[in-house]
Design an enzyme around this catalytic site. Structure first.
Site, PDB file in Angstrom:
ATOM      1  N   SER A 239      69.074  53.144  26.221  1.00 47.92           N
ATOM      2  CA  SER A 239      69.685  51.952  26.790  1.00 47.92           C
ATOM      3  C   SER A 239      68.940  51.545  28.053  1.00 47.92           C
ATOM      4  O   SER A 239      68.001  52.205  28.474  1.00 47.92           O
ATOM      5  CB  SER A 239      71.151  52.203  27.102  1.00 47.92           C
ATOM      6  OG  SER A 239      71.257  53.071  28.212  1.00 47.92           O
ATOM      7  N   LYS A 240      69.399  50.457  28.628  1.00 45.94           N
ATOM      8  CA  LYS A 240      68.693  49.881  29.766  1.00 45.94           C
ATOM      9  C   LYS A 240      68.452  50.875  30.893  1.00 45.94           C
ATOM     10  O   LYS A 240      67.438  50.811  31.564  1.00 45.94           O
ATOM     11  CB  LYS A 240      69.475  48.683  30.311  1.00 45.94           C
ATOM     12  CG  LYS A 240      69.252  47.425  29.508  1.00 45.94           C
ATOM     13  CD  LYS A 240      70.047  46.295  30.122  1.00 45.94           C
ATOM     14  CE  LYS A 240      70.624  45.360  29.100  1.00 45.94           C
ATOM     15  NZ  LYS A 240      71.767  45.781  28.347  1.00 45.94           N
ATOM     16  N   ARG A 241      69.401  51.769  31.084  1.00 45.83           N
ATOM     17  CA  ARG A 241      69.225  52.658  32.232  1.00 45.83           C
ATOM     18  C   ARG A 241      68.076  53.646  32.025  1.00 45.83           C
ATOM     19  O   ARG A 241      67.718  54.396  32.914  1.00 45.83           O
ATOM     20  CB  ARG A 241      70.531  53.383  32.559  1.00 45.83           C
ATOM     21  CG  ARG A 241      70.916  54.446  31.604  1.00 45.83           C
ATOM     22  CD  ARG A 241      72.396  54.793  31.698  1.00 45.83           C
ATOM     23  NE  ARG A 241      72.820  55.402  30.465  1.00 45.83           N
ATOM     24  CZ  ARG A 241      72.541  56.649  30.156  1.00 45.83           C
ATOM     25  NH1 ARG A 241      71.882  57.405  30.992  1.00 45.83           N
ATOM     26  NH2 ARG A 241      72.913  57.159  28.998  1.00 45.83           N
ATOM     27  N   HIS A 242      67.500  53.666  30.814  1.00 44.23           N
ATOM     28  CA  HIS A 242      66.334  54.518  30.578  1.00 44.23           C
ATOM     29  C   HIS A 242      65.031  53.815  30.938  1.00 44.23           C
ATOM     30  O   HIS A 242      63.958  54.313  30.637  1.00 44.23           O
ATOM     31  CB  HIS A 242      66.281  54.952  29.116  1.00 44.23           C
ATOM     32  CG  HIS A 242      67.387  55.877  28.738  1.00 44.23           C
ATOM     33  ND1 HIS A 242      68.360  55.539  27.830  1.00 44.23           N
ATOM     34  CD2 HIS A 242      67.689  57.118  29.165  1.00 44.23           C
ATOM     35  CE1 HIS A 242      69.208  56.546  27.707  1.00 44.23           C
ATOM     36  NE2 HIS A 242      68.824  57.502  28.506  1.00 44.23           N
ATOM     37  N   GLY A 243      65.117  52.646  31.556  1.00 44.38           N
ATOM     38  CA  GLY A 243      63.895  51.918  31.887  1.00 44.38           C
ATOM     39  C   GLY A 243      63.662  50.790  30.909  1.00 44.38           C
ATOM     40  O   GLY A 243      64.615  50.205  30.415  1.00 44.38           O
TER      41      GLY A 243
END
Length: 472
Positions: A239-243
């Site tokens: 998801s987005k929080r992985h970059g």
RNA sequence: GGUCCCAUCGUCUAGCGGCCUAGGACGCUGGCCUCUCACGCCGGAAACACGGGUUCGAUCCCCGUUGGGACCA
């Protein structure tokens, strides 16, 4: 195999995501391999979250990656009557019923059930209802079977069975008249004659209810293939929080679409030991049998390596175009001020070997494009010394007289100085490098000088000499 | 919590009972090349989660444990 018709069905609620692209790619490869049809369907029934902008981004992303579709894009919002008809049919046949329960009521009863240790399943309160409840708009629920099992025959996972009593009477039409995901997807896949539903693993649990819906509607379910998820480094759903997870981000970071395609293809699928696949090879070799079952962690380093590989493969012409558009985008190159095309190609030629991304290439190209450079302080202090000044002086004098200002001639000049002065090449190459590009890292010094050109080279050496003079 | 899925180097994976002292790739690492940084080339470390079976023989088949994930709420 019969006629293959597959689809990619994204929700337009944001960017085109890496996981979505992988699903799209596998569908596309499967279609192309079997000379079937690849359909694009926009699942936009969630009107509050769907945007036109998002649809545009999805279509552009697909085009950038070369995942061309044969039909569509269809939109679910254009198909409301079709869903309605199917709901009516189920209603008429007694396979669905109106439900007047409000979300609050349902929530309360679910909590009760949980507290009493019962499974939080819908209690069918509205099943027997004869008369409509005044003042309330009903939802429609599917009357599911309580007995037996529903078996999903998955092309990747084999037979997966679910106890029917686990499945409750799911809502197929909300009280606002919008069909729910599980219902719309079934109606769409059936009416679009989808032969193989290839989608993410996260839908496996939805599949038994969908199969029940197919049957209730009197249709034969398609084949299913559930792809393993793509995970972040912490092994949770990417998801987005992985970059960076949006395709556009990769485009902006200077990745080539073929690199992303190749990387994603090998995430969950393999063909022996092969790592590098052309598009045609992918189409030729792709199959569902070699898709793995385990989730895969997204590994940016390997993608970077592939990108480097594809930059080496790419036509200089194309890289020059890409580089130029990057420079135009950030204003380094203004309209009308475009550099000479042949020269730009030469520049790309000396830069591509050491570039892992287009952005990296752009960075290295800057000293060649810009009129003024800034000399890195540390590099200047180390290499632009009084000792170097003499060498630079002599070099400038000799470079001035070279006629074809080319690699071989430039090299001769260096060799002469090295021999006559008895110094190591590095003693002179490094100071020149710093003088010309402002730092200690660049392609070979002869090629740098050639591409830089006589005027710029001499000017920069002079500037460096002035700097040394001013310092002492 | 319930249901379902999954399990080979750090990561992507090959392996579909003996070919495995487990192969490839990324990354890491030693060296070579060298005007810098890279590229390239040669070498290295690095894995079958655990426990039971089945079998003459299990990475491969079955069961359990553990761990991870997804979905539903």
């Amino acid at each position: 195999m019969g006629i293959v018709r597959v689809r990619f069905a994204p929700s337009p609620t944001g960017a085109l995501h890496i996981g979505g692209v992988r699903t799209a790619l596998f569908n596309w490869l499967f279609a192309r391999h079997h000379k079937g049809t690849f359909i694009l369907r926009i699942e936009d029934t969630d009107r509050s979250r769907s945007t036109e902008e998002s649809i545009r981004i999805i279509l552009e992303g697909m085009k950038w990656l070369g995942l061309d579709w044969d039909e569509g894009p269809y939109r679910q919002t254009d198909r409301m009557e079709i869903y309605r008809e199917h709901v009516d049919r189920l209603l008429k046949e007694g396979k669905a019923y109106y439900c007047y329960c409000t979300p609050e009521e349902l929530e309360a009863r679910r909590k009760q059930a949980l507290a009493a240790g019962r499974p939080p399943k819908y209690d069918r309160k509205c099943l027997g209802l004869k008369d409509p409840l005044a003042g309330r708009k009903p939802a429609v629920r599917f009357l599911s079977s309580d007995e037996g099992q529903t078996v999903v025959r998955d092309l990747i996972r084999g037979a997966v069975s679910f106890d029917n009593k686990q499945l409750d009477d799911l809502i197929i039409l909300r009280s606002d008249g919008v069909p729910t995901y599980n219902f719309a997807v079934v109606v769409d896949d059936v009416t679009m004659k989808i032969s193989h539903v290839i989608r993410g693993d996260d839908h496996l649990n939805n599949t038994p209810r969908q199969i029940q819906l197919y049957r209730a509607l009197g249709y034969e379910p398609p084949e299913f293939a559930h792809l393993p998820m793509i995970l972040g480094p912490d092994k949770t759903k990417l998801s987005k929080r992985h970059g960076a997870t949006a395709v556009t981000e990769y485009e902006d970071m200077g990745y080539l679409p073929e690199a992303l395609v190749n990387y994603l293809a090998r995430l969950g699928w393999s063909a022996g030991d092969q790592e590098i696949f052309s598009r045609d090879e992918l189409i030729e070799k792709f199959n569902l049998e070699n898709v793995g079952k385990a989730a895969a962690v997204f590994n940016p380093e390997k993608l970077l390596w592939l990108n480097h590989h594809y930059i080496q493969q790419a036509e200089t012409e194309r890289l020059a175009d890409l580089l130029l558009s990057l420079f135009k985008k950030d204003g380094t190159v203004r309209p009308g001020g475009e550099p000479d095309r042949e020269w730009l190609k030469k520049l790309v030629g000396i830069l591509k070997e050491r570039s892992h991304t287009l952005l990296e290439m752009k960075q290295s190209a800057l000293p060649f494009i810009l009129d003024e450079i800034k000399i890195d302080e540390k590099a200047g202090a180390k290499h632009l010394t009084l000792d170097a000044a003499g060498l630079l002086q002599e070099l400038a004098g000799r470079l001035k007289t070279i006629d074809p200002f080319v690699h071989a001639e430039i090299e001769k000049v260096f060799n002469t100085i090295v021999q006559e002065r008895g110094v190591k090449l590095g003693k002179i190459a490094q100071p020149v490098r710093v003088a010309l590009i402002g730092g200690t890292v660049s392609p070979g010094i002869y090629e740098v000088i050639e591409v830089m050109g006589k005027d710029k080279t001499l000017n920069r050496i002079e500037a460096a000499l002035r700097l040394i003079g001013a310092r002492s």
